[in-house]
Design a protein around this motif. Structure first.
Motif, short mmCIF file in Angstrom:
data_model
loop_
_atom_site.label_atom_id
_atom_site.label_comp_id
_atom_site.label_asym_id
_atom_site.label_seq_id
_atom_site.Cartn_x
_atom_site.Cartn_y
_atom_site.Cartn_z
N THR A 17 0.86 -1.22 -0.03
CA THR A 17 -0.10 0.09 0.08
C THR A 17 0.94 1.34 -0.01
O THR A 17 0.70 2.09 -0.61
CB THR A 17 -0.88 -0.07 1.24
N ILE A 21 1.26 4.07 -3.31
CA ILE A 21 0.97 5.33 -3.10
C ILE A 21 2.31 6.18 -3.56
O ILE A 21 2.04 7.16 -4.41
CB ILE A 21 0.81 5.90 -1.55
N ASN A 176 -8.63 11.91 -3.89
CA ASN A 176 -7.94 11.04 -2.81
C ASN A 176 -8.74 9.64 -2.68
O ASN A 176 -9.02 9.21 -1.68
CB ASN A 176 -8.15 11.88 -1.52
N ASP A 178 -8.83 5.90 -2.79
CA ASP A 178 -7.86 4.78 -2.43
C ASP A 178 -7.50 3.78 -3.73
O ASP A 178 -8.44 3.51 -4.41
CB ASP A 178 -8.45 3.96 -1.19
N ARG A 182 -4.72 8.48 -4.97
CA ARG A 182 -4.39 8.94 -3.56
C ARG A 182 -2.77 9.11 -3.35
O ARG A 182 -1.79 8.15 -3.75
CB ARG A 182 -4.56 7.79 -2.57
N THR A 186 -1.85 13.39 0.22
CA THR A 186 -3.07 13.37 0.59
C THR A 186 -3.40 12.16 1.56
O THR A 186 -3.95 12.21 2.16
CB THR A 186 -4.24 13.07 -0.66
N ALA A 187 -2.48 10.95 1.18
CA ALA A 187 -2.49 9.97 2.09
C ALA A 187 -2.07 10.13 3.78
O ALA A 187 -2.87 9.58 4.65
CB ALA A 187 -1.72 8.87 1.67
N GLU A 191 -4.58 9.58 6.64
CA GLU A 191 -4.13 8.42 7.62
C GLU A 191 -3.90 8.89 8.91
O GLU A 191 -4.14 8.40 10.12
CB GLU A 191 -3.06 7.79 7.01
#
Length: 231
Positions: A17, A21, A176, A178, A182, A186-187, A191
């Motif tokens: 993940t 990103i 944004n 997922d 993203r 922005t993540a 988060e």
């Protein structure tokens, strides 16, 4: 510091993940800088080498746009690409392409303004020589762009640093989403609000590392080009 340790574990383990990103962020920012360079470098050179009515106003406007609020750029691109906007028929809002367009518009004034100043300074040095050789306007632009390529690389790195660290613009036009739009910035914002601090900090560490690497590269290129010119 458990969150910090967790962040480093995500980086070292190659968390899918996190690195997805990072890859998207780099792809968007590099594409935006490439597009901005294709327009901004020739534009800056033309402004440096030509004289025409309104040139001073255009330079002032260009310099002013270097500090343009990113959310304003995002809003303008959103209005252009929204369903009711003039480009809404293409359906690219909330896609990586929309983010590339927005970032390109954001960094274009930076690249063009820095290129203009660089070329203008170089033109003072080579004006007599190029004039004596009867080099035309297009030849002057090409010659000076090539001769100042190392200095202009610093401008491109500055543009990339601005694009990579941007959050407001890409949040507005990218949504944004997922796994699709993203980016690192922005993540991090999302988060952090969710309390997923290891992922947010891991992205933050990578982003800081990229910005430091960009600044080190810009400094290194500048020193190397000065030594090369002096040698």
């Amino acid at each position: 510091m458990p969150d910090g340790l967790g962040a480093w574990q995500l980086i070292v383990s190659g968390d899918a993940t996190l690195f997805a990103i990072v890859r998207l962020s780099l792809a968007v920012s590099l594409s935006a800088v490439a597009i901005a360079a294709l327009v901004g470098l020739p534009l800056g050179a033309v402004l440096a080498l030509t004289r025409f009515p309104g040139r001073t106003a255009l330079i002032v406007l260009l310099n002013g746009f270097m500090g343009l609020p990113p959310v304003v750029v995002g809003l303008a691109v959103y209005l252009l690409l929204s369903r009711s906007g003039p480009l809404g028929v293409y359906g690219i809002l909330f896609t990586p392409l929309a983010m590339i367009v927005a970032q390109a518009l954001l960094v274009l004034p930076i690249i063009a303004a820095l290129a203009r100043q660089t070329i203008e300074d170089l033109w003072r040095e080579y004006r007599d020589e190029l004039t004596a050789m009867d080099v035309g306007p297009a030849g002057r632009v090409a010659t000076l762009l090539w001769d100042s390529r190392f200095s202009l690389l610093t401008a491109l790195l500055a543009g990339f640093g601005r694009a990579a660290a941007e959050v407001g613009t890409v949040m507005i036009v990218g949504g944004n989403i997922d796994g699709f739009t993203r980016t690192m910035t922005t993540a991090i914002a999302l988060e952090t609000s969710k309390g997923n601090l290891p992922l947010a900090m891991g992205l933050g560490f990578i982003l800081i590392g990229l910005i430091l690497a960009i600044n080190a590269a810009a400094w290194g290129v500048r020193v190397w080009s000065e030594q090369r010119a002096g040698g």
